[in-house]
Design a protein around this motif. Structure first.
Motif, PDB file in Angstrom:
ATOM      1  N   GLY A   3     -57.709 -21.863  52.329  1.00 45.06           N
ATOM      2  CA  GLY A   3     -57.734 -20.551  52.983  1.00 45.06           C
ATOM      3  C   GLY A   3     -58.822 -20.471  54.037  1.00 45.06           C
ATOM      4  N   MET A   4     -59.987 -21.061  53.739  1.00 48.13           N
ATOM      5  CA  MET A   4     -61.063 -21.088  54.745  1.00 48.13           C
ATOM      6  C   MET A   4     -60.655 -21.942  55.943  1.00 48.13           C
ATOM      7  N   ASP A   5     -59.936 -23.026  55.678  1.00 50.30           N
ATOM      8  CA  ASP A   5     -59.433 -23.856  56.782  1.00 50.30           C
ATOM      9  C   ASP A   5     -58.550 -23.004  57.699  1.00 50.30           C
ATOM     10  N   ALA A   6     -57.665 -22.216  57.083  1.00 54.29           N
ATOM     11  CA  ALA A   6     -56.768 -21.372  57.882  1.00 54.29           C
ATOM     12  C   ALA A   6     -57.555 -20.336  58.683  1.00 54.29           C
ATOM     13  N   LEU A   7     -58.573 -19.735  58.040  1.00 52.86           N
ATOM     14  CA  LEU A   7     -59.387 -18.748  58.751  1.00 52.86           C
ATOM     15  C   LEU A   7     -60.113 -19.397  59.937  1.00 52.86           C
ATOM     16  N   VAL A   8     -60.624 -20.598  59.709  1.00 54.23           N
ATOM     17  CA  VAL A   8     -61.315 -21.312  60.798  1.00 54.23           C
ATOM     18  C   VAL A   8     -60.323 -21.630  61.926  1.00 54.23           C
ATOM     19  N   HIS A   9     -59.091 -22.003  61.569  1.00 50.10           N
ATOM     20  CA  HIS A   9     -58.082 -22.242  62.614  1.00 50.10           C
ATOM     21  C   HIS A   9     -57.942 -21.005  63.494  1.00 50.10           C
ATOM     22  N   ALA A  10     -57.853 -19.827  62.840  1.00 51.71           N
ATOM     23  CA  ALA A  10     -57.643 -18.593  63.594  1.00 51.71           C
ATOM     24  C   ALA A  10     -58.849 -18.294  64.491  1.00 51.71           C
ATOM     25  N   VAL A  11     -60.051 -18.418  63.917  1.00 50.16           N
ATOM     26  CA  VAL A  11     -61.265 -18.099  64.694  1.00 50.16           C
ATOM     27  C   VAL A  11     -61.420 -19.083  65.851  1.00 50.16           C
ATOM     28  N   GLU A  12     -61.271 -20.373  65.561  1.00 47.34           N
ATOM     29  CA  GLU A  12     -61.480 -21.366  66.633  1.00 47.34           C
ATOM     30  C   GLU A  12     -60.408 -21.250  67.719  1.00 47.34           C
ATOM     31  N   ALA A  13     -59.167 -20.948  67.326  1.00 42.73           N
ATOM     32  CA  ALA A  13     -58.111 -20.774  68.336  1.00 42.73           C
ATOM     33  C   ALA A  13     -58.399 -19.552  69.193  1.00 42.73           C
ATOM     34  N   PHE A  14     -58.946 -18.490  68.552  1.00 38.16           N
ATOM     35  CA  PHE A  14     -59.184 -17.258  69.300  1.00 38.16           C
ATOM     36  C   PHE A  14     -60.320 -17.417  70.308  1.00 38.16           C
ATOM     37  N   VAL A  15     -61.354 -18.170  69.962  1.00 41.49           N
ATOM     38  CA  VAL A  15     -62.485 -18.334  70.891  1.00 41.49           C
ATOM     39  C   VAL A  15     -62.323 -19.590  71.761  1.00 41.49           C
ATOM     40  N   SER A  16     -61.229 -20.338  71.558  1.00 43.19           N
ATOM     41  CA  SER A  16     -61.018 -21.587  72.308  1.00 43.19           C
ATOM     42  C   SER A  16     -60.922 -21.336  73.812  1.00 43.19           C
ATOM     43  N   ASN A  17     -61.371 -22.305  74.576  1.00 45.00           N
ATOM     44  CA  ASN A  17     -61.217 -22.233  76.043  1.00 45.00           C
ATOM     45  C   ASN A  17     -59.751 -22.268  76.457  1.00 45.00           C
ATOM     46  N   ALA A  18     -58.878 -22.717  75.574  1.00 49.05           N
ATOM     47  CA  ALA A  18     -57.456 -22.843  75.920  1.00 49.05           C
ATOM     48  C   ALA A  18     -56.618 -21.729  75.289  1.00 49.05           C
ATOM     49  N   HIS A  19     -57.281 -20.646  74.862  1.00 43.40           N
ATOM     50  CA  HIS A  19     -56.508 -19.547  74.257  1.00 43.40           C
ATOM     51  C   HIS A  19     -55.660 -18.857  75.318  1.00 43.40           C
ATOM     52  N   SER A  20     -54.649 -18.138  74.881  1.00 46.92           N
ATOM     53  CA  SER A  20     -53.789 -17.398  75.816  1.00 46.92           C
ATOM     54  C   SER A  20     -53.268 -16.171  75.077  1.00 46.92           C
ATOM     55  N   PRO A  21     -52.661 -15.222  75.784  1.00 44.32           N
ATOM     56  CA  PRO A  21     -52.096 -14.058  75.073  1.00 44.32           C
ATOM     57  C   PRO A  21     -51.099 -14.469  73.992  1.00 44.32           C
ATOM     58  N   LEU A  22     -50.398 -15.581  74.210  1.00 42.06           N
ATOM     59  CA  LEU A  22     -49.414 -16.030  73.216  1.00 42.06           C
ATOM     60  C   LEU A  22     -50.073 -16.501  71.923  1.00 42.06           C
ATOM     61  N   THR A  23     -51.266 -17.076  72.043  1.00 40.07           N
ATOM     62  CA  THR A  23     -51.949 -17.547  70.832  1.00 40.07           C
ATOM     63  C   THR A  23     -52.849 -16.455  70.240  1.00 40.07           C
ATOM     64  N   ASP A  24     -53.413 -15.587  71.108  1.00 41.12           N
ATOM     65  CA  ASP A  24     -54.336 -14.545  70.615  1.00 41.12           C
ATOM     66  C   ASP A  24     -53.673 -13.653  69.571  1.00 41.12           C
TER      67      ASP A  24
END
Ligand SMILES: [Fe+2]
Length: 390
Positions: free
Chosen positions: A199-220
């Motif tokens: 579950g922590m892995d999944a939460l980290v996926h969400a946080v890292e994807a959200f702050v990633s330099n490659a984020h987009s409205p589709l991923t946010d």
């Protein structure tokens, strides 16, 4: 939101498999394999999933539609290059034409590795990096049994390279499975620690994807929803493991986090977790859990508005707070969840010593996930972060 006409829009793509989500989804495996005209399936799983009874479920589903299968289950918790090579040999010798994987991230990563080798006929480690898989895998159907890694929807395969005591990342659109059957009921046999770590892995996926330099409205949209689903329900699902009503939002959150990170990539938590997990063969989710707050503290000044949105998605009331108080509140909330989940170790308690830090930083610096971290990190930065997490 009014459009910003001052600069050309950036191009962003979004890749996902066909997904069926809901209780009982796993029972559709046979029908989907039949739709793919499968004649002989390589059924990929591991001893834990067999003991929990989920593999037998899948065997029945294949037998119901008259599809033969060959079972491969020699898979370690951090799947190794040799295991993927062995599985691809079994795929070839048994004359398989479709792969069906049921298990956690290790099983699914191994199944995808077997698929890569089966089509491309080269050693799995030759595909490390971005877009190095030229031939598409055979059809792959996945049934995840942990609410975490999301390898069943992602463009990532993580391979443990024991010769160098590290993990290698293969990132390619070609490794997205064809079909993911996401069934929250499969989470009910996970023990509390595995539930917490995945579950922590999944939460980290969400946080890292959200702050990633490659984020987009589709991923946010997927990243934020994943945080809203996982943060308030994870600890409760640890306390009531058989409650499918609590497992369902965690599984959906894990899926949404997977869709987000598969397309926005990750950051320094994963780069550092891959390095330490490969070095000491430790559980991936636990490595992430031990590193998350340190990396968030390091990154914060480069992505404060994004982290504030993470805090709001966790349900924090940040109104009227100064920037520094918001930062402290968000870091406190991450610490609180980890404590509530009982993931209370440190890197030192898990066997990392100060003399390992230099080599760990060296491996993390080469990890593809570091490229999209919102704050650039050099070797010394990574060493300091490891030292803080000791
Ligand atoms: Fe992960």
């Amino acid at each position: 939101m009014s459009p910003d006409r001052s600069r050309a829009p950036e191009l962003r793509k979004f890749v996902a498999p066909e997904i069926v989500f809901g209780v009982g989804a796993r029972r559709l495996a046979g029908r989907y394999a039949a739709n793919l005209r499968a004649e002989r399936v390589l059924l990929v799983t591991d001893p834990g999933v067999i003991a929990a009874g989920w593999a037998a479920d899948l065997q029945r589903s294949l037998e119901d539609v008259g599809i033969a299968y060959s079972c491969f289950s020699q898979i370690s918790p951090n799947p190794r290059a040799e295991e993927m090579m062995l599985g691809s040999e079994q795929y070839r010798l048994a004359g398989c034409d479709v792969i069906v994987a049921i298990g956690g991230g290790s099983v699914v990563d191994c199944a995808k590795g077997i698929g890569i080798v089966s089509s491309n006929r080269r050693h799995i480690l030759e595909f490390e990096g971005v877009d190095n898989v030229t031939e598409p895998m055979p059809p792959v159907i996945c049934i995840p049994t942990t609410g975490g890694t999301s390898a069943d929807v992602s463009q990532f395969v993580i391979v443990s390279d024991r010769a160098f005591r590290t993990k290698r990342a293969i990132i390619s659109k070609s490794v997205v499975p064809d079909i993911s059957l996401v069934d929250p009921e499969t989470l009910t046999t996970m023990d509390p620690f595995l539930t917490a770590c995945t579950g922590m892995d999944a939460l980290v996926h969400a946080v890292e994807a959200f702050v990633s330099n490659a984020h987009s409205p589709l991923t946010d949209v997927h990243a934020l929803e994943a945080i809203r689903l996982i943060y308030p329900n994870l600890a409760a699902s640890v306390r009531a493991p058989t409650d499918v009503a609590l497992r369902t939002p965690v599984m959906l959150g894990s899926l949404e986090a997977g869709l987000a990170f598969s397309n926005a990539s990750l950051g320094a938590v994963h780069a550092m977790a891959h390095s330490v997990g490969g070095y000491l063969d430790l559980p991936h989710g636990e490595c992430n859990a031990l590193l998350l707050r340190h990396v968030a503290a390091f990154n914060y000044r480069s992505a404060s508005e994004r982290y504030e949105q993470v805090g709001l998605a966790m349900g924090l009331d940040l109104r009227g707070m100064s920037g520094s108080r918001k930062r402290a509140a968000i870091l406190r909330a991450l610490d609180a969840l980890r404590a509530e989940l009982g993931v209370t170790g440190t890197l030192a308690s898990r066997g990392v010593s100060g003399s390992d830090v230099s080599e760990l930083a060296e491996h993390a610096l080469r990890d593809a996930c570091l490229v999209t971290n919102p704050r650039s990190a050099n070797r010394r930065d990574l060493e300091v972060l490891y030292e803080e997490a000791l």
